[in-house]
Scaffold this active site. Structure first.
Site: not given
Ligand code: DHB
Ligand code: FE
Length: 280
Positions: A12, A59, A193, A240
């Site tokens: 997302h 978030h 990530h 997540e």
């Molecule tokens: C990014 C990814 C995320 O899941 C998020 O909530 C905010 C930023 C990113 O890769 O920049």
């Molecule tokens: Fe996220």
């Protein structure tokens, strides 16, 4: 009776929303990512549900450190796209299904899961980016959406096993709703990530692809993976992915029909994973 016909899984990343909103989807950086969703957009048109139960994480937009529900269900008639610092995304208002959402709350709480009932909430990129990826830029979203927010931002986070079992309780709830609705359940967020600290930028293709294999073929086994393994292997925000187990737990016990699988690196700081599973 309502029934769950399919589950869908996708990352997302907020920059994906910005790429759509700013007309950049054909640029070289973005083109391979959006190509992976072409099948999905057609599938969505061909298999339009009445309602999506959309599992996502907020978030620190609707919730903050002042209040941290582990599981929260949106029971309102509508939900505004949130302002996350650059103004709200130019996407339609999300229309809910208060009767089904209230029924799910009643049934799931009686099955011993504690849900927070939310009657007013703005929805952030965690919910609107998956909708944009699957539906493009319509005037109105093509179906009703029940937001289901999971805390994966502030520790302690729920375990994979609890998420999977919650999915099962949600399945019972939906299947006992006395209207012939076609329901999809979406699990969103991930894949690997990490946005902060010395490991910022971490991507783990091997972990991600093993997760995709296992969420399809062995969700029970995946449910036993402890949260610390996600954080170690997939980064601090890789946690997540436990939300995908809620959607998977809501599927039937038969092996699902895998309609689409896609994996792409990078989108912003994130590995993007996407699956469409139909119930057999
Ligand atoms: C990014 C990814 C995320 O899941 C998020 O909530 C905010 C930023 C990113 O890769 O920049
Ligand atoms: Fe996220």
């Amino acid at each position: 009776m309502a029934k769950i016909s399919a589950s869908l899984y996708t990352s997302h990343v907020p920059a994906i929303g910005a790429a759509i909103d700013l007309g950049k989807t054909t640029e070289p950086y973005w083109q391979p990512l959006f190509k992976g969703y072409e099948y999905s957009k057609q599938w969505m048109q061909d298999n339009k549900p009445d309602v999506i139960l959309l599992v996502y994480n907020d978030h620190a937009t609707a919730f903050s450190l002042e209040m941290i529900p582990t599981f929260a269900i949106g029971c309102a008639a509508e939900f505004k796209p949130a302002d996350e610092g650059w103004g709200p995304r130019p996407v339609p208002m999300v229309k809910g299904h208060p009767a089904l959402a209230s029924h799910i709350a009643q049934s799931v709480i009686q099955q011993d899961f504690d849900l927070t009932i939310v009657n007013k909430m703005d929805v952030d990129h965690g919910l609107t980016v998956p909708l944009s990826l699957m539906c493009g830029q319509p005037q109105e979203w093509p179906c009703l959406v029940i937001p289901f927010a999971v805390n994966v931002v502030q520790y302690p986070v729920p375990s994979g096993r609890r998420c999977y079992n919650l999915g099962r309780a949600i399945r019972n709830a939906i299947e006992s709703f006395d209207e012939p609705l076609n329901v999809h359940i979406w699990g969103t967020g991930g894949m690997s990530h990490q946005l902060q600290g010395p490991r910022a930028g971490l991507i783990n293709r091997e972990f991600d692809n093993a997760f995709l294999d296992r969420i399809i073929a062995d969700p029970q086994g995946q449910a036993d993976v402890p949260h610390i393994d996600y954080v170690r292997e997939a980064g601090s925000e890789g946690i997540e992915l436990v939300m995908w187990l809620i959607a998977r737990g809501a599927m039937s016990d038969n092996a699902p029909n895998v309609k689409h699988r896609f994996y792409h690196v990078p989108a912003s700081n994130t590995a993007v994973g996407h699956l469409i599973l139909e119930n057999n």
